[in-house]
Design a protein around this motif. Sequence first.
Motif, mmCIF file in Angstrom:
data_model
loop_
_atom_site.group_PDB
_atom_site.id
_atom_site.type_symbol
_atom_site.label_atom_id
_atom_site.label_comp_id
_atom_site.label_asym_id
_atom_site.label_seq_id
_atom_site.Cartn_x
_atom_site.Cartn_y
_atom_site.Cartn_z
ATOM 1 N N LEU A 74 0.830 -1.209 0.000
ATOM 2 C CA LEU A 74 0.000 0.000 0.000
ATOM 3 C C LEU A 74 0.861 1.255 0.000
ATOM 4 N N VAL A 75 1.786 1.334 0.962
ATOM 5 C CA VAL A 75 2.653 2.509 1.057
ATOM 6 C C VAL A 75 3.563 2.616 -0.163
ATOM 7 N N GLY A 76 4.156 1.494 -0.552
ATOM 8 C CA GLY A 76 5.049 1.523 -1.702
ATOM 9 C C GLY A 76 4.339 1.933 -2.980
ATOM 10 N N GLY A 77 3.137 1.382 -3.203
ATOM 11 C CA GLY A 77 2.401 1.746 -4.411
ATOM 12 C C GLY A 77 2.008 3.212 -4.451
ATOM 13 N N LEU A 78 1.518 3.730 -3.305
ATOM 14 C CA LEU A 78 1.122 5.143 -3.262
ATOM 15 C C LEU A 78 2.308 6.069 -3.501
ATOM 16 N N LEU A 79 3.433 5.755 -2.869
ATOM 17 C CA LEU A 79 4.603 6.619 -3.028
ATOM 18 C C LEU A 79 5.165 6.554 -4.439
ATOM 19 N N VAL A 80 5.185 5.364 -5.029
ATOM 20 C CA VAL A 80 5.688 5.244 -6.392
ATOM 21 C C VAL A 80 4.797 6.007 -7.371
ATOM 22 N N ASP A 81 3.475 5.912 -7.197
ATOM 23 C CA ASP A 81 2.541 6.554 -8.129
ATOM 24 C C ASP A 81 2.482 8.064 -7.965
ATOM 25 N N HIS A 82 2.578 8.543 -6.715
ATOM 26 C CA HIS A 82 2.305 9.958 -6.469
ATOM 27 C C HIS A 82 3.537 10.766 -6.039
ATOM 28 N N VAL A 83 4.625 10.102 -5.661
ATOM 29 C CA VAL A 83 5.825 10.847 -5.258
ATOM 30 C C VAL A 83 7.010 10.371 -6.114
ATOM 31 N N SER A 84 7.698 9.342 -5.663
ATOM 32 C CA SER A 84 8.863 8.833 -6.381
ATOM 33 C C SER A 84 9.235 7.465 -5.821
ATOM 34 N N TRP A 85 9.804 6.625 -6.686
ATOM 35 C CA TRP A 85 10.259 5.332 -6.195
ATOM 36 C C TRP A 85 11.420 5.489 -5.210
ATOM 37 N N ARG A 86 12.170 6.575 -5.328
ATOM 38 C CA ARG A 86 13.263 6.804 -4.387
ATOM 39 C C ARG A 86 12.732 7.029 -2.979
ATOM 40 N N VAL A 87 11.667 7.798 -2.868
ATOM 41 C CA VAL A 87 11.035 8.003 -1.557
ATOM 42 C C VAL A 87 10.451 6.695 -1.051
ATOM 43 N N ALA A 88 9.894 5.896 -1.961
ATOM 44 C CA ALA A 88 9.309 4.613 -1.556
ATOM 45 C C ALA A 88 10.373 3.698 -0.960
ATOM 46 N N LEU A 89 11.528 3.589 -1.595
ATOM 47 C CA LEU A 89 12.580 2.707 -1.083
ATOM 48 C C LEU A 89 13.127 3.203 0.253
ATOM 49 N N ALA A 90 13.120 4.510 0.467
ATOM 50 C CA ALA A 90 13.623 5.059 1.731
ATOM 51 C C ALA A 90 12.562 5.106 2.817
ATOM 52 N N ALA A 91 11.307 4.768 2.482
ATOM 53 C CA ALA A 91 10.194 4.910 3.427
ATOM 54 C C ALA A 91 10.358 4.110 4.721
ATOM 55 N N PRO A 92 10.969 2.895 4.718
ATOM 56 C CA PRO A 92 11.105 2.164 5.982
ATOM 57 C C PRO A 92 12.070 2.792 6.990
ATOM 58 N N ALA A 93 12.854 3.795 6.572
ATOM 59 C CA ALA A 93 13.862 4.363 7.472
ATOM 60 C C ALA A 93 13.286 4.890 8.788
ATOM 61 N N PRO A 94 12.126 5.590 8.804
ATOM 62 C CA PRO A 94 11.580 6.030 10.098
ATOM 63 C C PRO A 94 11.282 4.880 11.057
ATOM 64 N N VAL A 95 10.852 3.743 10.516
ATOM 65 C CA VAL A 95 10.648 2.575 11.380
ATOM 66 C C VAL A 95 11.974 2.132 11.992
ATOM 67 N N GLY A 96 13.041 2.234 11.198
ATOM 68 C CA GLY A 96 14.362 1.888 11.720
ATOM 69 C C GLY A 96 14.804 2.828 12.826
ATOM 70 N N ILE A 97 14.506 4.107 12.674
ATOM 71 C CA ILE A 97 14.856 5.070 13.723
ATOM 72 C C ILE A 97 14.100 4.751 14.999
ATOM 73 N N TYR A 98 12.819 4.418 14.862
ATOM 74 C CA TYR A 98 12.035 4.035 16.045
ATOM 75 C C TYR A 98 12.605 2.759 16.683
ATOM 76 N N ALA A 99 12.969 1.787 15.858
ATOM 77 C CA ALA A 99 13.558 0.558 16.393
ATOM 78 C C ALA A 99 14.851 0.848 17.140
ATOM 79 N N LEU A 100 15.622 1.797 16.625
ATOM 80 C CA LEU A 100 16.867 2.169 17.298
ATOM 81 C C LEU A 100 16.581 2.806 18.652
ATOM 82 N N MET A 101 15.531 3.591 18.745
ATOM 83 C CA MET A 101 15.178 4.247 20.006
ATOM 84 C C MET A 101 14.739 3.234 21.058
ATOM 85 N N VAL A 102 13.878 2.286 20.685
ATOM 86 C CA VAL A 102 13.361 1.335 21.674
ATOM 87 C C VAL A 102 14.351 0.213 21.965
ATOM 88 N N SER A 103 15.436 0.120 21.165
ATOM 89 C CA SER A 103 16.402 -0.945 21.404
ATOM 90 C C SER A 103 17.185 -0.756 22.693
#
Length: 302
Positions: free
Chosen positions: A164-193
């Motif tokens: 869902l997120v990947g398709g929306l970002l690819v269609d309406h923003v850019s595939w580059r933003v789509a590939l980088a989209a999981p990074a905020p989840v990684g930042i959160y994982a780093l905080m709770v680690s």
Amino acid sequence: MRQASADVTTGGGRVQAPPRTLPLLLAPMSGILLVALGQSVLTTALPTVVGELGALRHLPWVVAAGLVATAASVPLFGRLSDDLGRRRVFRAAIITFIIGTLASGAAQTLPQLLIARVVQGIGGGGLITLPHAIVADVFSPRERGRYLGYTVSMHVLASVLGPLVGGLLVDHVSWRVALAAPAPVGIYALMVSVRVPDQRSGREGRASLTSASLLATGVVSLMLAVLAGGALGWTSSPMLLAGAVAAASMAAYVAHARRSADAVIPPGLLRNPTVAVTTAVGLLLGMSLHGSLAFLPVFFQV
């Protein structure tokens, strides 16, 4: 170490976990979610990515680059976490995955994307194996099945959110933003680690690190042999060379593991029928999962 949870029976007879188990589960759950999102978003955006980079025929290599790196790093992360502590190695895996994720979104050519995928795959090796080790450290054997179920359920969430997120970002923003989209989840994982116990085994790791390196070399060479065989022919020189390296590495691993008391995977483990059957089932499920993840989005889009 002291077990971090103990179930209590409520007045209605239901068994519930105390509230303090949730903060302990956030780190492994977010780690699994991060790596699963990275995979599902990539496969959704992949046809657009390789089409823009002019490399549609190299699509399998984009998927395989991450898988090869993951296969090589899984045993190494497990060994390093035993020696250095779960928390610091888990955080290193998160940081490595974030770097690979951002680099994938910034890639300008296919080689750059492949290198970024390798970095992402190395981090993914830690994010696949260490959440299970963390849960095993924190919870008793009787509780592990349930809490591992909660952790692995993040794959289900990612299978819904990723396309869902990947398709929306690819269609309406850019595939580059789509590939980088999981990074905020990684930042959160780093905080709770920070809540992850820094558990160590206290064992001598030299023998096991050697066997892990031999095993990783054998697995990577085998995967490269399959890729080379499919792309260049099953009698091509690269396929034969990779197959020979795989056979030699696996033979050396078995010989070393028989002499070592601290092998990554003891040779006799597969004699256990439960382990043998579940490993075979896992192999078939993995083939189905990664095959469908890589090619079904291409089929539906192209």
